[in-house]
Design a protein around this motif. Structure first.
Motif, PDB file in Angstrom:
ATOM      1  N   ILE A 128       0.839  -1.151  -0.066  1.00  0.00           N
ATOM      2  CA  ILE A 128      -0.054   0.071  -0.060  1.00  0.00           C
ATOM      3  C   ILE A 128       0.826   1.462   0.142  1.00  0.00           C
ATOM      4  O   ILE A 128       0.657   2.115  -0.839  1.00  0.00           O
ATOM      5  CB  ILE A 128      -0.932  -0.019   1.175  1.00  0.00           C
ATOM      6  CG1 ILE A 128      -1.677  -1.154   0.901  1.00  0.00           C
ATOM      7  CG2 ILE A 128      -1.531   1.381   1.417  1.00  0.00           C
ATOM      8  CD1 ILE A 128      -2.970  -1.453   2.287  1.00  0.00           C
ATOM      9  N   ASP A 129       1.893   1.197   0.933  1.00  0.00           N
ATOM     10  CA  ASP A 129       2.741   2.413   0.924  1.00  0.00           C
ATOM     11  C   ASP A 129       3.517   2.609  -0.409  1.00  0.00           C
ATOM     12  O   ASP A 129       3.947   3.998  -0.872  1.00  0.00           O
ATOM     13  CB  ASP A 129       3.980   2.231   2.134  1.00  0.00           C
ATOM     14  CG  ASP A 129       3.240   2.288   3.408  1.00  0.00           C
ATOM     15  OD1 ASP A 129       2.139   2.860   3.475  1.00  0.00           O
ATOM     16  OD2 ASP A 129       3.806   2.042   4.357  1.00  0.00           O
ATOM     17  N   ARG A 130       3.910   1.564  -1.133  1.00  0.00           N
ATOM     18  CA  ARG A 130       4.583   1.650  -2.641  1.00  0.00           C
ATOM     19  C   ARG A 130       3.381   2.158  -3.722  1.00  0.00           C
ATOM     20  O   ARG A 130       3.609   2.143  -4.755  1.00  0.00           O
ATOM     21  CB  ARG A 130       5.115   0.622  -2.945  1.00  0.00           C
ATOM     22  CG  ARG A 130       6.252   0.043  -2.143  1.00  0.00           C
ATOM     23  CD  ARG A 130       7.151  -1.269  -2.810  1.00  0.00           C
ATOM     24  NE  ARG A 130       6.260  -2.240  -3.189  1.00  0.00           N
ATOM     25  CZ  ARG A 130       6.014  -3.369  -2.059  1.00  0.00           C
ATOM     26  NH1 ARG A 130       6.354  -3.299  -1.081  1.00  0.00           N
ATOM     27  NH2 ARG A 130       5.173  -4.277  -2.619  1.00  0.00           N
ATOM     28  N   GLY A 131       2.209   2.243  -3.216  1.00  0.00           N
ATOM     29  CA  GLY A 131       1.089   2.657  -4.148  1.00  0.00           C
ATOM     30  C   GLY A 131       0.425   1.447  -4.905  1.00  0.00           C
ATOM     31  O   GLY A 131      -0.264   1.592  -5.894  1.00  0.00           O
ATOM     32  N   GLU A 132       0.535   0.260  -4.358  1.00  0.00           N
ATOM     33  CA  GLU A 132       0.090  -1.057  -4.971  1.00  0.00           C
ATOM     34  C   GLU A 132      -1.181  -1.516  -4.331  1.00  0.00           C
ATOM     35  O   GLU A 132      -1.294  -2.761  -4.544  1.00  0.00           O
ATOM     36  CB  GLU A 132       1.386  -1.870  -4.930  1.00  0.00           C
ATOM     37  CG  GLU A 132       2.721  -1.583  -5.713  1.00  0.00           C
ATOM     38  CD  GLU A 132       3.797  -2.523  -5.541  1.00  0.00           C
ATOM     39  OE1 GLU A 132       3.707  -3.412  -4.993  1.00  0.00           O
ATOM     40  OE2 GLU A 132       4.744  -2.062  -6.116  1.00  0.00           O
ATOM     41  N   GLY A 133      -1.681  -0.981  -3.396  1.00  0.00           N
ATOM     42  CA  GLY A 133      -2.773  -1.492  -2.772  1.00  0.00           C
ATOM     43  C   GLY A 133      -4.112  -1.036  -3.163  1.00  0.00           C
ATOM     44  O   GLY A 133      -4.207  -0.519  -4.390  1.00  0.00           O
ATOM     45  N   PRO A 134      -5.094  -1.674  -2.872  1.00  0.00           N
ATOM     46  CA  PRO A 134      -6.428  -1.231  -3.336  1.00  0.00           C
ATOM     47  C   PRO A 134      -6.773   0.265  -3.127  1.00  0.00           C
ATOM     48  O   PRO A 134      -6.205   0.712  -2.315  1.00  0.00           O
ATOM     49  CB  PRO A 134      -7.278  -2.148  -2.504  1.00  0.00           C
ATOM     50  CG  PRO A 134      -6.648  -2.487  -1.243  1.00  0.00           C
ATOM     51  CD  PRO A 134      -5.394  -2.388  -1.687  1.00  0.00           C
ATOM     52  N   ALA A 135      -7.802   0.590  -3.870  1.00  0.00           N
ATOM     53  CA  ALA A 135      -8.360   1.890  -3.906  1.00  0.00           C
ATOM     54  C   ALA A 135      -8.853   2.356  -2.427  1.00  0.00           C
ATOM     55  O   ALA A 135      -9.580   1.513  -1.999  1.00  0.00           O
ATOM     56  CB  ALA A 135      -9.223   2.374  -4.876  1.00  0.00           C
ATOM     57  N   GLY A 136      -8.339   3.350  -2.025  1.00  0.00           N
ATOM     58  CA  GLY A 136      -8.695   3.883  -0.851  1.00  0.00           C
ATOM     59  C   GLY A 136      -8.170   3.319   0.404  1.00  0.00           C
ATOM     60  O   GLY A 136      -8.306   3.753   1.605  1.00  0.00           O
ATOM     61  N   ALA A 137      -7.228   2.481   0.072  1.00  0.00           N
ATOM     62  CA  ALA A 137      -6.421   1.944   1.283  1.00  0.00           C
ATOM     63  C   ALA A 137      -5.293   3.003   1.887  1.00  0.00           C
ATOM     64  O   ALA A 137      -4.753   3.854   0.828  1.00  0.00           O
ATOM     65  CB  ALA A 137      -5.457   0.692   0.960  1.00  0.00           C
ATOM     66  N   LEU A 138      -5.325   3.329   3.228  1.00  0.00           N
ATOM     67  CA  LEU A 138      -4.451   4.133   3.833  1.00  0.00           C
ATOM     68  C   LEU A 138      -2.938   3.787   3.906  1.00  0.00           C
ATOM     69  O   LEU A 138      -2.613   2.561   4.275  1.00  0.00           O
ATOM     70  CB  LEU A 138      -4.936   4.387   5.264  1.00  0.00           C
ATOM     71  CG  LEU A 138      -6.467   5.098   5.339  1.00  0.00           C
ATOM     72  CD1 LEU A 138      -6.725   5.252   6.780  1.00  0.00           C
ATOM     73  CD2 LEU A 138      -6.544   6.290   4.468  1.00  0.00           C
ATOM     74  N   THR A 139      -2.087   4.703   3.495  1.00  0.00           N
ATOM     75  CA  THR A 139      -0.755   4.424   3.689  1.00  0.00           C
ATOM     76  C   THR A 139      -0.242   4.478   5.201  1.00  0.00           C
ATOM     77  O   THR A 139      -1.133   5.066   5.808  1.00  0.00           O
ATOM     78  CB  THR A 139       0.316   5.596   2.902  1.00  0.00           C
ATOM     79  OG1 THR A 139      -0.347   6.738   3.561  1.00  0.00           O
ATOM     80  CG2 THR A 139      -0.033   5.577   1.416  1.00  0.00           C
ATOM     81  N   THR A 140       0.995   4.192   5.539  1.00  0.00           N
ATOM     82  CA  THR A 140       1.405   4.179   6.849  1.00  0.00           C
ATOM     83  C   THR A 140       1.087   5.784   7.251  1.00  0.00           C
ATOM     84  O   THR A 140       1.036   5.957   8.564  1.00  0.00           O
ATOM     85  CB  THR A 140       2.783   3.789   7.089  1.00  0.00           C
ATOM     86  OG1 THR A 140       2.570   2.390   6.483  1.00  0.00           O
ATOM     87  CG2 THR A 140       3.160   3.668   8.135  1.00  0.00           C
ATOM     88  N   ALA A 141       1.783   6.443   6.371  1.00  0.00           N
ATOM     89  CA  ALA A 141       1.853   7.972   6.811  1.00  0.00           C
ATOM     90  C   ALA A 141       0.283   8.543   6.988  1.00  0.00           C
ATOM     91  O   ALA A 141       0.024   9.494   7.998  1.00  0.00           O
ATOM     92  CB  ALA A 141       2.451   8.913   5.862  1.00  0.00           C
ATOM     93  N   GLU A 142      -0.612   8.097   6.164  1.00  0.00           N
ATOM     94  CA  GLU A 142      -2.184   8.384   6.546  1.00  0.00           C
ATOM     95  C   GLU A 142      -2.449   8.075   7.593  1.00  0.00           C
ATOM     96  O   GLU A 142      -3.271   8.895   8.399  1.00  0.00           O
ATOM     97  CB  GLU A 142      -2.957   8.334   5.337  1.00  0.00           C
ATOM     98  CG  GLU A 142      -2.461   8.892   3.886  1.00  0.00           C
ATOM     99  CD  GLU A 142      -3.043   8.319   2.479  1.00  0.00           C
ATOM    100  OE1 GLU A 142      -2.958   9.089   1.804  1.00  0.00           O
ATOM    101  OE2 GLU A 142      -3.304   7.103   2.633  1.00  0.00           O
ATOM    102  N   ARG A 143      -2.154   6.663   7.980  1.00  0.00           N
ATOM    103  CA  ARG A 143      -2.616   6.318   9.092  1.00  0.00           C
ATOM    104  C   ARG A 143      -2.264   6.993  10.532  1.00  0.00           C
ATOM    105  O   ARG A 143      -2.838   7.229  11.518  1.00  0.00           O
ATOM    106  CB  ARG A 143      -2.260   4.571   9.270  1.00  0.00           C
ATOM    107  CG  ARG A 143      -2.972   3.644   8.475  1.00  0.00           C
ATOM    108  CD  ARG A 143      -2.538   2.279   8.547  1.00  0.00           C
ATOM    109  NE  ARG A 143      -3.150   1.545   7.909  1.00  0.00           N
ATOM    110  CZ  ARG A 143      -4.283   0.785   8.004  1.00  0.00           C
ATOM    111  NH1 ARG A 143      -4.989   1.170   9.235  1.00  0.00           N
ATOM    112  NH2 ARG A 143      -4.900  -0.187   7.105  1.00  0.00           N
ATOM    113  N   GLU A 144      -1.029   7.342  10.347  1.00  0.00           N
ATOM    114  CA  GLU A 144      -0.387   7.815  11.576  1.00  0.00           C
ATOM    115  C   GLU A 144      -0.964   9.396  11.518  1.00  0.00           C
ATOM    116  O   GLU A 144      -1.258   9.663  12.846  1.00  0.00           O
ATOM    117  CB  GLU A 144       1.285   8.172  11.264  1.00  0.00           C
ATOM    118  CG  GLU A 144       1.893   6.970  11.488  1.00  0.00           C
ATOM    119  CD  GLU A 144       3.411   6.983  11.202  1.00  0.00           C
ATOM    120  OE1 GLU A 144       3.887   7.966  10.711  1.00  0.00           O
ATOM    121  OE2 GLU A 144       4.070   5.982  11.145  1.00  0.00           O
TER     122      GLU A 144
END
Length: 101
Positions: free
Chosen positions: A53-69
């Motif tokens: 997800i952090d590399r931009g390979e996750g599903p649409a709408g998935a939160l990156t680690t930075a967004e979760r923090e």
């Protein structure tokens, strides 16, 4: 690669990153790598998924680690502000009640 930070059950960001890289580069399964590192396969699977997800390979709408923090930080701030507003409301009511006596 240090395994744990202090005595807590949480693993360092460096350990997680190294573990994910080992899964990606070794050609071994998550379960095999987890067993070798002494971590749960489910935990390592989550780290691998979050790294994608952090590399931009996750599903649409998935939160990156930075967004979760950021979400955690903002929720904490909202909670603090709600408590402040509650205290100010009680103080206002107290002083308003005092003036009418």
């Amino acid at each position: 690669m240090s395994k744990k930070s202090n005595t807590s059950k949480r693993y360092t960001a460096e350990f997680k990153k190294d573990a994910v890289e080992l899964v990606r580069s070794s050609g071994r399964t998550v379960t095999e790598v987890a067993r070798e590192l002494g971590v749960s396969a489910e935990g390592l699977r989550g780290w691998v998924k979050q790294a994608a997800i952090d590399r931009g390979e996750g599903p649409a709408g998935a939160l990156t680690t930075a967004e979760r923090e950021e979400l955690v930080r903002l929720r904490r701030k909202v909670r603090e502000q709600e408590q402040t507003i509650e205290v100010l409301g009680k103080a206002t009511a107290f002083f308003a009640n005092r003036k009418t006596k």
